[in-house]
Design an enzyme around this catalytic site. Sequence first.
Site, PDB file in Angstrom:
ATOM      1  N   HIS A   1      -4.527   7.105   4.080  1.00 24.81           N
ATOM      2  CA  HIS A   1      -3.548   5.948   3.826  1.00 24.81           C
ATOM      3  C   HIS A   1      -4.170   5.489   1.735  1.00 24.81           C
ATOM      4  CE1 HIS A   1      -6.489   3.004   4.001  1.00 24.81           C
ATOM      5  NE2 HIS A   1      -6.744   2.851   5.386  1.00 24.81           N
TER       6      HIS A   1
ATOM      7  N   ARG B   1      -6.662   7.706  -3.496  1.00 25.01           N
ATOM      8  CA  ARG B   1      -8.025   7.529  -3.682  1.00 25.01           C
ATOM      9  C   ARG B   1      -8.945   8.475  -4.716  1.00 25.01           C
ATOM     10  NH1 ARG B   1     -10.005   4.174   0.953  1.00 25.01           N
ATOM     11  NH2 ARG B   1      -8.975   3.776   1.284  1.00 25.01           N
TER      12      ARG B   1
ATOM     13  N   LYS C   1       0.899  -1.333  -0.399  1.00 25.91           N
ATOM     14  CA  LYS C   1       0.051  -0.379   0.013  1.00 25.91           C
ATOM     15  C   LYS C   1       0.414   1.264   0.499  1.00 25.91           C
ATOM     16  CE  LYS C   1      -3.736  -0.757   2.117  1.00 25.91           C
ATOM     17  NZ  LYS C   1      -5.297  -0.023   2.424  1.00 25.91           N
TER      18      LYS C   1
ATOM     19  N   GLY D   1      -5.719  -5.159   4.097  1.00 24.41           N
ATOM     20  CA  GLY D   1      -5.303  -5.836   4.740  1.00 24.41           C
ATOM     21  C   GLY D   1      -6.043  -6.746   5.339  1.00 24.41           C
ATOM     22  N   HIS D   2      -7.620  -5.852   5.708  1.00 28.80           N
ATOM     23  CA  HIS D   2      -8.614  -6.808   5.877  1.00 28.80           C
ATOM     24  C   HIS D   2      -9.275  -8.252   4.623  1.00 28.80           C
ATOM     25  CE1 HIS D   2     -10.817  -3.832   4.237  1.00 28.80           C
ATOM     26  NE2 HIS D   2     -11.348  -4.487   4.153  1.00 28.80           N
TER      27      HIS D   2
END
Length: 180
Positions: free
Chosen positions: A107, A52, A44, A113-114
Site C-alpha cells: 500500500h 514508496r 492513502k 492509519g495506526h
Amino acid sequence: LELLDLQPYNRIDKVRGFATHGIAKMLHQLAHVSDAEAHPWYSKWNVHRFLRPEAFGGLVHLKKTGQRDYPLHASIFNSAVLEKMRQKSRHGTYLLPTITKSGSPTHPSYPAGHANSAGACATILKIWLDPHATRCWPGYIVEADRSGLNLKNYTGPEFEGEPIPNDKKENCLTVTGELN
C-alpha cells in the site's frame, strides 16, 4: 486514574451516569476509534498515492537492467549511488535494501492509519481523565536510553511546568505527561 467530573448526574442522588457519561461511554469511544481508520485509508489510496522508495527502486532496477522502459528522469541513471548499491547488493541488483524479507508493503506510504488511531485514543483519554492525576507503581518504570541498547529509570516529563506531585518520580506516570 480518576475520571474528570463530567457527569451531570452528580447533583442527583438517585441517578448515576453509566452509558451516557460514565466509564462505559469512554470505553465505547475508545473501541470505535478503529472506525476512523477509513479516513486515512481513503487518503492513502485516493488522494496522496505516494510511491514508496523501495517501489521506486524497483522501477529504477527494471529500467537500468533493460527489462522495462519507464519514463524516469535521466539524472537518476547518472548517479554514482546506483553502482554502489549494486556492489553492496547480495544479488547484484539496483533494488533498495529492505528490513524485511517480504520487502515493501503493497500500500502507499501516507498517511498511517495506526498513527491516526493512536492520536484519537490519546485525545479521548485526555478528555476523560484528570490531567493532574498521578498513577504510581511499586518498583520502577524503565525506558531505553538514547542508544536504544540499555534501560534507564523513567523519571517522567513535567506537565505544564509543574513537577509530578510525588517524591518518588521514578515510578509515577501522569495523563498529561505521557499522552502529550
